[in-house]
Design a protein around this motif. Structure first.
Motif, PDB file in Angstrom:
ATOM      1  N   VAL A  27     -44.971  11.490-109.922  1.00  0.00           N
ATOM      2  CA  VAL A  27     -43.556  11.381-109.559  1.00  0.00           C
ATOM      3  C   VAL A  27     -42.726  11.767-110.780  1.00  0.00           C
ATOM      4  CG1 VAL A  27     -41.732   9.845-108.753  1.00  0.00           C
ATOM      5  CG2 VAL A  27     -44.075   9.546-107.936  1.00  0.00           C
ATOM      6  N   PRO A  28     -41.947  12.829-110.722  1.00  0.00           N
ATOM      7  CA  PRO A  28     -41.127  13.214-111.887  1.00  0.00           C
ATOM      8  C   PRO A  28     -40.006  12.217-112.104  1.00  0.00           C
ATOM      9  CG  PRO A  28     -40.610  14.605-110.007  1.00  0.00           C
ATOM     10  CD  PRO A  28     -41.774  13.756-109.593  1.00  0.00           C
ATOM     11  N   VAL A  29     -39.853  11.771-113.323  1.00  0.00           N
ATOM     12  CA  VAL A  29     -38.798  10.819-113.703  1.00  0.00           C
ATOM     13  C   VAL A  29     -37.893  11.497-114.709  1.00  0.00           C
ATOM     14  CG1 VAL A  29     -38.296   8.559-114.697  1.00  0.00           C
ATOM     15  CG2 VAL A  29     -40.356   8.899-113.309  1.00  0.00           C
ATOM     16  N   ARG A  30     -36.591  11.376-114.491  1.00  0.00           N
ATOM     17  CA  ARG A  30     -35.617  12.022-115.372  1.00  0.00           C
ATOM     18  C   ARG A  30     -35.416  11.167-116.617  1.00  0.00           C
ATOM     19  NH1 ARG A  30     -29.564  14.057-113.666  1.00  0.00           N
ATOM     20  NH2 ARG A  30     -29.125  15.259-115.545  1.00  0.00           N
ATOM     21  N   THR A  31     -35.549  11.784-117.756  1.00  0.00           N
ATOM     22  CA  THR A  31     -35.336  11.110-119.028  1.00  0.00           C
ATOM     23  C   THR A  31     -34.301  11.889-119.826  1.00  0.00           C
ATOM     24  OG1 THR A  31     -37.130  12.346-120.070  1.00  0.00           O
ATOM     25  CG2 THR A  31     -37.705  10.251-119.043  1.00  0.00           C
TER      26      THR A  31
ATOM     27  N   ASP B  70     -35.429  23.540-110.012  1.00  0.00           N
ATOM     28  CA  ASP B  70     -36.833  23.357-109.665  1.00  0.00           C
ATOM     29  C   ASP B  70     -37.246  21.894-109.823  1.00  0.00           C
ATOM     30  OD1 ASP B  70     -39.399  23.858-108.951  1.00  0.00           O
ATOM     31  OD2 ASP B  70     -40.006  24.678-110.908  1.00  0.00           O
ATOM     32  N   GLN B  71     -36.779  21.254-110.874  1.00  0.00           N
ATOM     33  CA  GLN B  71     -37.097  19.838-111.093  1.00  0.00           C
ATOM     34  C   GLN B  71     -36.485  18.966-109.995  1.00  0.00           C
ATOM     35  OE1 GLN B  71     -35.718  18.978-114.999  1.00  0.00           O
ATOM     36  NE2 GLN B  71     -37.278  20.197-116.026  1.00  0.00           N
ATOM     37  N   GLU B  72     -35.245  19.260-109.627  1.00  0.00           N
ATOM     38  CA  GLU B  72     -34.602  18.487-108.565  1.00  0.00           C
ATOM     39  C   GLU B  72     -35.322  18.672-107.233  1.00  0.00           C
ATOM     40  OE1 GLU B  72     -30.515  19.447-108.397  1.00  0.00           O
ATOM     41  OE2 GLU B  72     -30.040  18.627-110.379  1.00  0.00           O
ATOM     42  N   ALA B  73     -35.800  19.890-106.963  1.00  0.00           N
ATOM     43  CA  ALA B  73     -36.518  20.140-105.708  1.00  0.00           C
ATOM     44  C   ALA B  73     -37.830  19.353-105.669  1.00  0.00           C
ATOM     45  CB  ALA B  73     -36.789  21.641-105.558  1.00  0.00           C
ATOM     46  N   LYS B  74     -38.542  19.315-106.801  1.00  0.00           N
ATOM     47  CA  LYS B  74     -39.786  18.544-106.842  1.00  0.00           C
ATOM     48  C   LYS B  74     -39.507  17.054-106.670  1.00  0.00           C
ATOM     49  CE  LYS B  74     -42.399  21.746-109.768  1.00  0.00           C
ATOM     50  NZ  LYS B  74     -43.085  21.904-111.079  1.00  0.00           N
TER      51      LYS B  74
ATOM     52  N   VAL C 259     -34.627  10.053-105.833  1.00  0.00           N
ATOM     53  CA  VAL C 259     -33.239  10.484-105.916  1.00  0.00           C
ATOM     54  C   VAL C 259     -32.791  10.362-107.368  1.00  0.00           C
ATOM     55  CG1 VAL C 259     -30.887  10.104-105.119  1.00  0.00           C
ATOM     56  CG2 VAL C 259     -32.823   9.709-103.571  1.00  0.00           C
ATOM     57  N   LEU C 260     -32.386  11.479-107.954  1.00  0.00           N
ATOM     58  CA  LEU C 260     -31.946  11.493-109.346  1.00  0.00           C
ATOM     59  C   LEU C 260     -30.444  11.271-109.402  1.00  0.00           C
ATOM     60  CD1 LEU C 260     -33.968  14.536-110.701  1.00  0.00           C
ATOM     61  CD2 LEU C 260     -34.543  12.119-110.813  1.00  0.00           C
ATOM     62  N   ARG C 261     -30.049  10.255-110.167  1.00  0.00           N
ATOM     63  CA  ARG C 261     -28.633   9.961-110.333  1.00  0.00           C
ATOM     64  C   ARG C 261     -28.057  10.810-111.454  1.00  0.00           C
ATOM     65  NH1 ARG C 261     -27.510   3.707-110.854  1.00  0.00           N
ATOM     66  NH2 ARG C 261     -25.412   4.597-110.857  1.00  0.00           N
ATOM     67  N   GLN C 262     -26.854  11.297-111.245  1.00  0.00           N
ATOM     68  CA  GLN C 262     -26.208  12.113-112.256  1.00  0.00           C
ATOM     69  C   GLN C 262     -25.718  11.230-113.396  1.00  0.00           C
ATOM     70  OE1 GLN C 262     -23.115  14.532-110.697  1.00  0.00           O
ATOM     71  NE2 GLN C 262     -22.756  15.652-112.602  1.00  0.00           N
ATOM     72  N   GLU C 263     -25.958  11.677-114.638  1.00  0.00           N
ATOM     73  CA  GLU C 263     -25.567  10.905-115.807  1.00  0.00           C
ATOM     74  C   GLU C 263     -24.138  11.270-116.205  1.00  0.00           C
ATOM     75  OE1 GLU C 263     -28.364  11.545-118.867  1.00  0.00           O
ATOM     76  OE2 GLU C 263     -30.064  10.733-117.742  1.00  0.00           O
ATOM     77  N   TYR C 264     -23.342  10.246-116.438  1.00  0.00           N
ATOM     78  CA  TYR C 264     -21.958  10.435-116.842  1.00  0.00           C
ATOM     79  C   TYR C 264     -21.765   9.847-118.238  1.00  0.00           C
ATOM     80  CZ  TYR C 264     -21.073  11.393-111.899  1.00  0.00           C
ATOM     81  OH  TYR C 264     -21.090  11.905-110.623  1.00  0.00           O
ATOM     82  N   MET C 265     -21.044  10.556-119.068  1.00  0.00           N
ATOM     83  CA  MET C 265     -20.688  10.064-120.401  1.00  0.00           C
ATOM     84  C   MET C 265     -19.367   9.313-120.283  1.00  0.00           C
ATOM     85  SD  MET C 265     -23.161  10.920-122.360  1.00  0.00           S
ATOM     86  CE  MET C 265     -22.423  10.631-123.952  1.00  0.00           C
TER      87      MET C 265
END
Length: 317
Positions: free
Chosen positions: A37-41, A62-66, A73-79
């Motif tokens: 499972v790809p995890v966003r870091t 490509d990462q989001e599609a995988k 579900v990848l959450r968008q990071e906000y500064m």
């Protein structure tokens, strides 16, 4: 008779055989295949310079599609940065102290020139004072300097006692880090001796922030007093100042209040240091002087070792 008994026991035998077969099937262990499972870091992926922006977008897509195919579900990071509306971030239109203040008399030629300039600059301050009085009915230019001096004294007493709760109620969020910075592992001894001249209001501004109508009152108070200050390091050695020798101090204090907030209070917001102010004395730092190497069973007192005096250091030219 034997055939009838055999016919009666045959269905029971078949049922028992099926149960045993099902039990063997249930006991059969099948290990699943590894599932990644790809995890966003926060790790950034290297992209060759020849690929450019399009290649970077293709890699991220490509990462989001995988991740979507795996059900993640990848959450968008906000500064995001916190915004504090209890006080402003600085001093608006700071007061410029006249050169030679508290030294020149108002009867001299230069003193009269400075007096006329202060009268010209006081027009904007009068408009700001009117706005402040609309939101704070108890504000007066005669009683406010005495209140400002009390706030100043209480804030410095809370600083020497390291009372954070009381200090937060007397200074703004912008002034607090400036007062406590560099005071760790140090001992402060401060005392307000007397007031040489009565404090007075010399400047006032009423800026707004974030939106129109969100008003903040900033009042500059001139205070000429006599104080004592001594700073000790963590070893108890005197770094600067003296507890017995009072000194004359001329300060321009800026106090601020959130006028729109009905529960707002006047708090110490900052201090204006004029360009012609004298340079502060250097801080005497504690330096470790290397001593002799002792042998096992040997004591330092038996050697009668003389500690060498440190060399003179030129602090300023």
């Amino acid at each position: 008779m034997a055939m009838s008994m055999r016919r009666a026991l045959l269905p029971l035998h078949r049922m028992r055989f099926r149960n045993v077969k099902n039990a063997e099937a249930s006991l059969e262990v099948r290990y699943p295949l590894p599932f990644v499972v790809p995890v966003r870091t926060k790790k950034r992926y290297f992209i060759p310079p020849a690929v450019g922006i399009k290649g970077k977008a293709a890699v991220s897509a490509d990462q989001e599609a995988k991740a979507r195919a795996a059900g993640v579900v990848l959450r968008q990071e906000y500064m995001e940065r916190a915004i504090n509306i209890a006080c402003t971030a600085g001093v608006f239109d700071p007061y410029i102290p006249p050169e030679g203040d508290a030294r020149l008399s108002s009867l001299s030629k230069e003193g009269l020139k400075q007096r006329t300039e202060q009268i010209k600059q006081g027009a904007a301050s009068q408009l700001a004072i009117r706005k402040i009085k609309e939101h704070d009915a108890e504000f007066t230019t005669k009683a406010f300097p005495v209140k400002a001096q009390e706030i100043f004294v209480d804030a410095h007493n809370a600083l020497t006692q390291f009372n954070k709760e009381k200090l937060h109620s007397l200074v703004t969020e912008r002034c607090y880090p400036e007062m406590v910075r560099g005071n760790r592992y140090k001992t402060l001894r401060w005392h307000f001796v007397e007031s040489l001249e009565p404090p007075k209001v010399v400047h006032a501004r009423c800026p707004d922030m974030v939106s129109k109508g969100n008003l903040y009152g900033q009042v500059t108070v001139r205070m000429h007093s006599r104080q004592t200050l001594a700073v000790y390091d963590r070893f108890g050695r005197l770094m600067m100042g003296s507890e017995e020798e009072p000194r004359d101090v001329l300060e321009y204090l800026v106090l601020e209040r959130h006028l729109v907030n009905p529960y707002g209070m006047w708090r110490l917001h900052g201090k204006i240091v004029p360009a012609w102010a004298p340079v502060k004395e250097p801080i005497v730092k504690t330096v470790m002087i290397p001593g002799p190497e002792l042998k096992p069973g040997e004591e330092f007192e038996e050697l009668n070792y003389e500690v060498p005096k440190p060399k003179a250091v030129q602090w300023h030219k």
